[in-house]
Design an enzyme around this catalytic site. Structure first.
Site, PDB file in Angstrom:
ATOM      1  N   GLU A  78      37.852  94.416  93.300  1.00 31.35           N
ATOM      2  CA  GLU A  78      37.182  94.601  94.591  1.00 31.35           C
ATOM      3  C   GLU A  78      37.858  95.683  95.413  1.00 31.35           C
ATOM      4  OE1 GLU A  78      35.682  90.098  95.315  1.00 31.35           O
ATOM      5  OE2 GLU A  78      37.799  90.534  95.112  1.00 31.35           O
TER       6      GLU A  78
ATOM      7  N   ASP B 148      31.004  81.783  90.021  1.00 31.76           N
ATOM      8  CA  ASP B 148      30.935  80.657  89.065  1.00 31.76           C
ATOM      9  C   ASP B 148      30.606  79.409  89.847  1.00 31.76           C
ATOM     10  OD1 ASP B 148      33.652  79.082  89.629  1.00 31.76           O
ATOM     11  OD2 ASP B 148      34.052  81.207  89.816  1.00 31.76           O
TER      12      ASP B 148
HETATM   13  N1  ADE Z   1      37.458  81.828  92.967  1.00 29.57           N
HETATM   14  C1  ADE Z   1      36.372  82.070  92.206  1.00 29.57           C
HETATM   15  N2  ADE Z   1      36.014  80.981  91.513  1.00 29.57           N
HETATM   16  C2  ADE Z   1      36.917  80.018  91.848  1.00 29.57           C
HETATM   17  C3  ADE Z   1      37.098  78.683  91.434  1.00 29.57           C
HETATM   18  N3  ADE Z   1      36.278  78.124  90.553  1.00 29.57           N
HETATM   19  N4  ADE Z   1      38.141  77.978  91.967  1.00 29.57           N
HETATM   20  C4  ADE Z   1      38.974  78.566  92.858  1.00 29.57           C
HETATM   21  N5  ADE Z   1      38.854  79.828  93.259  1.00 29.57           N
HETATM   22  C5  ADE Z   1      37.821  80.552  92.763  1.00 29.57           C
END
Ligand code: ADE
Length: 234
Positions: free
Chosen positions: A13, A202
């Site tokens: 980023e 995610d």
């Molecule tokens: N950043 C992006 N995905 C994450 C996740 N699953 N847990 C903690 N920080 C994150």
């Protein structure tokens, strides 16, 4: 004109933001590299936060005390927790909480001891500008912009079991990440306006690590750049 800190959680980023900074010079402090210049005509300081709450708190404190920033925009990815918060969506924080803070029974669960606070606020006007920027960046796609609670902790949440437990403990949480609430606590202590913008990489479940990597490589950089461009020059 305010000096705005642009904090990116991941290298992908920050790398997307740096070419857009005009007249960039660098400074070093606390083991970090800070990029100073103009972004869309505004003075900015860009930096990589590092991962986790301590790294983020160090970075935020240096930005305020060493670089005298007037406001902060934290940009990164997060795992979606809220129903309907999908990969590719963006969550703009209304408030942030440390989901792994627990000094009970001395203090209520999630409360930061001796502050009386569990949810740390953001700056309403700056967050609205960031949300407008995110909506414009996503216009024409299926993705949505959500506003609400983001929770942070020193753990990458990567099982369906763990994300279910978080949803049960904190039903208002829209997304989980590892830095935002720490930055919010620092900004609250110094009275520095903050906006936190997270794109959903995610669903914090059993495939989180795979989805996270792919999103970072393919989407996070260009999306972050567009959001910042639109948030700073709405
Ligand atoms: N950043 C992006 N995905 C994450 C996740 N699953 N847990 C903690 N920080 C994150």
């Amino acid at each position: 004109m305010p000096r705005t800190a642009l904090i990116a959680a991941m290298n992908e980023e920050l790398a997307a933001l740096l070419p857009a900074i005009e007249g960039a010079t660098t400074g070093h402090c606390g083991g970090r590299e800070f990029w100073l210049g103009q972004f869309a005509g505004e003075p900015v300081v860009a930096v990589l936060s590092g991962i986790g709450k301590v790294a983020a708190a160090i970075t935020a404190t240096l930005l305020i005390d060493h670089y005298q920033v007037d406001r902060m925009l934290f940009l990164g990815v997060a795992g979606g927790l809220g129903e309907g918060v999908k990969v590719g969506d963006v969550v703009v924080a209304d408030a942030l909480l440390q989901h792994d803070m627990d000094a009970s029974p001395l203090f209520p669960k999630h409360e930061v001891p001796l502050t009386g606070m569990s949810r740390f606020p953001v700056d309403t006007a700056f967050s609205e500008a960031a949300a407008r920027g995110a909506r414009a960046a996503l216009a024409g796609s299926q993705a949505r912009v959500h506003r609400g609670l983001i929770v942070s902790g020193d753990r990458f949440v990567s099982t369906a079991h763990e994300s279910r437990a978080l949803r049960e403990a904190l039903p208002a949480a829209l997304a989980v990440e590892m830095e935002g609430a720490a930055v919010a606590q620092v900004c609250h202590a110094f009275g520095t306006p903050l906006a936190v913008v997270r794109s959903i990489s995610d669903r914090a479940d059993d495939t989180a690590h795979v989805d996270f990597g792919r999103f970072l490589r393919e989407v996070a950089g260009p999306l972050g750049l567009e959001i910042v461009q639109r948030a700073l020059a709405p």
